[in-house]
Design a protein around this motif. Structure first.
Motif, PDB file in Angstrom:
ATOM      1  N   PRO A 131       0.830  -1.218   0.000  1.00 27.43           N
ATOM      2  CA  PRO A 131       0.000   0.000   0.000  1.00 27.43           C
ATOM      3  C   PRO A 131       0.856   1.257   0.000  1.00 27.43           C
ATOM      4  CG  PRO A 131      -0.887  -1.602   1.551  1.00 27.43           C
ATOM      5  CD  PRO A 131       0.438  -2.148   1.087  1.00 27.43           C
ATOM      6  N   SER A 132       0.424   2.255  -0.737  1.00 31.60           N
ATOM      7  CA  SER A 132       1.245   3.453  -0.942  1.00 31.60           C
ATOM      8  C   SER A 132       1.564   4.185   0.346  1.00 31.60           C
ATOM      9  CB  SER A 132       0.538   4.399  -1.923  1.00 31.60           C
ATOM     10  OG  SER A 132      -0.730   4.775  -1.417  1.00 31.60           O
ATOM     11  N   ALA A 133       0.703   4.087   1.350  1.00 33.77           N
ATOM     12  CA  ALA A 133       0.932   4.810   2.604  1.00 33.77           C
ATOM     13  C   ALA A 133       1.625   3.970   3.661  1.00 33.77           C
ATOM     14  CB  ALA A 133      -0.401   5.324   3.149  1.00 33.77           C
ATOM     15  N   ALA A 134       1.971   2.731   3.330  1.00 33.45           N
ATOM     16  CA  ALA A 134       2.529   1.819   4.330  1.00 33.45           C
ATOM     17  C   ALA A 134       3.983   2.168   4.646  1.00 33.45           C
ATOM     18  CB  ALA A 134       2.451   0.380   3.829  1.00 33.45           C
ATOM     19  N   THR A 135       4.356   2.010   5.910  1.00 32.97           N
ATOM     20  CA  THR A 135       5.747   2.117   6.324  1.00 32.97           C
ATOM     21  C   THR A 135       6.380   0.736   6.263  1.00 32.97           C
ATOM     22  OG1 THR A 135       5.295   1.666   8.650  1.00 32.97           O
ATOM     23  CG2 THR A 135       5.120   3.975   7.914  1.00 32.97           C
ATOM     24  N   PHE A 136       7.704   0.673   6.378  1.00 33.41           N
ATOM     25  CA  PHE A 136       8.380  -0.623   6.409  1.00 33.41           C
ATOM     26  C   PHE A 136       7.890  -1.464   7.585  1.00 33.41           C
ATOM     27  CE2 PHE A 136      11.609   0.790   3.354  1.00 33.41           C
ATOM     28  CZ  PHE A 136      11.829  -0.400   2.661  1.00 33.41           C
ATOM     29  N   ALA A 137       7.710  -0.829   8.736  1.00 35.86           N
ATOM     30  CA  ALA A 137       7.257  -1.566   9.919  1.00 35.86           C
ATOM     31  C   ALA A 137       5.893  -2.192   9.682  1.00 35.86           C
ATOM     32  CB  ALA A 137       7.211  -0.636  11.129  1.00 35.86           C
ATOM     33  N   GLU A 138       5.003  -1.426   9.055  1.00 36.42           N
ATOM     34  CA  GLU A 138       3.673  -1.944   8.771  1.00 36.42           C
ATOM     35  C   GLU A 138       3.699  -3.050   7.739  1.00 36.42           C
ATOM     36  OE1 GLU A 138       1.287   2.257   9.584  1.00 36.42           O
ATOM     37  OE2 GLU A 138       1.988   1.732   7.564  1.00 36.42           O
ATOM     38  N   ALA A 139       4.606  -2.930   6.762  1.00 34.50           N
ATOM     39  CA  ALA A 139       4.644  -3.895   5.657  1.00 34.50           C
ATOM     40  C   ALA A 139       5.437  -5.142   5.977  1.00 34.50           C
ATOM     41  CB  ALA A 139       5.225  -3.223   4.409  1.00 34.50           C
ATOM     42  N   SER A 140       6.459  -5.006   6.873  1.00 34.14           N
ATOM     43  CA  SER A 140       7.351  -6.156   7.043  1.00 34.14           C
ATOM     44  C   SER A 140       7.965  -6.298   8.430  1.00 34.14           C
ATOM     45  CB  SER A 140       8.470  -6.081   5.999  1.00 34.14           C
ATOM     46  OG  SER A 140       9.169  -7.284   5.883  1.00 34.14           O
ATOM     47  N   GLY A 141       7.471  -5.561   9.428  1.00 34.88           N
ATOM     48  CA  GLY A 141       7.984  -5.744  10.774  1.00 34.88           C
ATOM     49  C   GLY A 141       8.888  -4.618  11.238  1.00 34.88           C
ATOM     50  N   ASP A 142       9.162  -4.611  12.545  1.00 29.67           N
ATOM     51  CA  ASP A 142       9.876  -3.500  13.171  1.00 29.67           C
ATOM     52  C   ASP A 142      11.300  -3.309  12.654  1.00 29.67           C
ATOM     53  OD1 ASP A 142       7.657  -2.956  14.660  1.00 29.67           O
ATOM     54  OD2 ASP A 142       8.350  -4.061  16.428  1.00 29.67           O
ATOM     55  N   ARG A 143      11.992  -4.388  12.307  1.00 26.21           N
ATOM     56  CA  ARG A 143      13.392  -4.254  11.914  1.00 26.21           C
ATOM     57  C   ARG A 143      13.570  -3.945  10.428  1.00 26.21           C
ATOM     58  NH1 ARG A 143      18.552  -4.539  12.195  1.00 26.21           N
ATOM     59  NH2 ARG A 143      19.792  -5.993  10.955  1.00 26.21           N
ATOM     60  N   ALA A 144      12.520  -3.989   9.643  1.00 27.62           N
ATOM     61  CA  ALA A 144      12.635  -3.859   8.193  1.00 27.62           C
ATOM     62  C   ALA A 144      13.257  -2.533   7.769  1.00 27.62           C
ATOM     63  CB  ALA A 144      11.271  -4.040   7.543  1.00 27.62           C
ATOM     64  N   GLN A 145      12.871  -1.433   8.441  1.00 24.54           N
ATOM     65  CA  GLN A 145      13.408  -0.114   8.097  1.00 24.54           C
ATOM     66  C   GLN A 145      14.923  -0.068   8.285  1.00 24.54           C
ATOM     67  OE1 GLN A 145      11.288   2.707   7.333  1.00 24.54           O
ATOM     68  NE2 GLN A 145      13.155   3.789   6.761  1.00 24.54           N
ATOM     69  N   THR A 146      15.389  -0.591   9.406  1.00 21.89           N
ATOM     70  CA  THR A 146      16.823  -0.592   9.691  1.00 21.89           C
ATOM     71  C   THR A 146      17.568  -1.485   8.704  1.00 21.89           C
ATOM     72  OG1 THR A 146      16.426  -0.179  12.025  1.00 21.89           O
ATOM     73  CG2 THR A 146      18.570  -1.103  11.429  1.00 21.89           C
ATOM     74  N   LEU A 147      17.011  -2.652   8.411  1.00 22.59           N
ATOM     75  CA  LEU A 147      17.642  -3.557   7.461  1.00 22.59           C
ATOM     76  C   LEU A 147      17.762  -2.911   6.090  1.00 22.59           C
ATOM     77  CD1 LEU A 147      18.787  -6.288   6.623  1.00 22.59           C
ATOM     78  CD2 LEU A 147      16.433  -7.113   6.319  1.00 22.59           C
ATOM     79  N   PHE A 148      16.710  -2.230   5.657  1.00 22.06           N
ATOM     80  CA  PHE A 148      16.760  -1.545   4.360  1.00 22.06           C
ATOM     81  C   PHE A 148      17.879  -0.509   4.339  1.00 22.06           C
ATOM     82  CE2 PHE A 148      15.151   1.988   1.607  1.00 22.06           C
ATOM     83  CZ  PHE A 148      15.334   1.349   0.390  1.00 22.06           C
TER      84      PHE A 148
END
Length: 307
Positions: A63-80
């Motif tokens: 979804p266009s408004a989704a954050t990494f945390a919403e789309a794939s979990g809390d660590r996804a943003q840091t991993l990216f």
């Protein structure tokens, strides 16, 4: 580059800006800017592929408004952000994701094995066509891929020409490990051979329908301009030996001349400036109907000949 983590979509400091949480698409756009500043040739594509690697699905399904945390979990943003930083430092995208595309295949990739390039897909295509021509006559074609690396060309032939008997020869233990993963996953019938292209498969002399190769061919003084190639591809897969870089290709041509049956087809990649010399090498080895093929950009990039 102190702002890299936030521009790449946040880090441990948090995935927010003055407007609120950073969405996946905003993070990808920021990462593309970081990669562009670092000189990465395809920053937008690489940023998207890194995000999809973290998410485990296409960006277009998020979804266009989704954050990494919403789309794939809390660590996804840091991993990216961590993966973007690795790419910013010009580590090959294929080493980061562990995958590389080749024709219709998705192959395993890892340090120690050459990362295949689009121009080699055309070389593989010539081998596929030659093998398919034999198969169309009701006989299983015998194909040998010399200096196979990750096994890309051998696997293209094996999967695109059903029934083909394919042998893949590689000298490097590290590349063989990658090739083994690819063969096991995609075409277990491929015969993977640990050996020197100059001496391999003497038991097949005079019986092979197609010999194909993407050997090392860079001269010793021609250091690749691309950081990813220069610093990450193995020297064994790059430098062909001799002052002209053609010692290994000469050995490959000699091997092809002894392996091929009458009428068999030989295909080998080379540098654009080597076209005339390679044609002469092939003719001297007794091959006929020698011609130069061009890659997708119109450059002279491979030789085709018959036994």
């Amino acid at each position: 580059m102190a702002d890299t983590p936030s521009r790449a979509g946040g880090s441990a400091r948090g995935a927010t800006d003055s407007r609120g949480p950073v969405t996946v698409r905003q993070a990808v756009a920021g990462a593309a800017l970081v990669l562009a500043e670092a000189g990465v040739p395809t920053p937008d594509v690489d940023a998207r592929l890194l995000a999809e690697h973290v998410l485990g699905r296409s960006l277009y399904l998020v979804p266009s408004a989704a954050t990494f945390a919403e789309a794939s979990g809390d660590r996804a943003q840091t991993l990216f952000a961590e993966l973007v930083e690795r790419r910013r430092r010009r580590e090959p995208l294929q080493h980061i994701t562990g995958l590389m595309a080749f024709r219709h295949l998705t192959l395993s990739a890892a340090p120690g094995a050459f990362v295949v390039r689009p121009e080699t897909e055309v070389v593989a295509g010539e081998a596929v066509e030659a093998a398919a021509a034999v198969a169309s006559k009701g006989r299983a074609p015998v194909v040998v891929d010399l200096c196979s690396g990750s096994g890309a060309i051998a696997l293209a032939v094996a999967t695109e020409v059903p029934g083909a008997v394919v042998h893949a020869v590689e000298l490097s233990p590290a590349a063989l490990r990658v090739a083994r993963r690819n063969v096991d996953a995609l075409a277990p019938a491929v015969h993977l051979v640990a050996g020197d292209a100059a001496t391999a498969l003497r038991e097949l002399d005079g019986t092979v329908d197609v010999v194909v190769s993407n050997p090392p061919y860079i001269p010793p003084d021609a250091v690749p301009r691309e950081t990813e190639v220069r610093e990450h591809d193995p020297d064994l897969a790059l430098y062909g030996g001799g002052i002209d870089g053609l010692d290994v290709p000469r050995a490959v041509v000699r091997t092809a001349a002894r392996l091929l049956a009458d009428g068999g087809v030989f295909v080998m990649e080379h540098a654009e400036v080597q076209a005339a010399t390679v044609r002469q090498i092939a003719a001297t080895a007794g091959l006929r109907e020698v011609r130069t093929g061009r890659d997708l950009t119109g450059r002279d990039r491979y030789v085709v000949a018959r036994r």
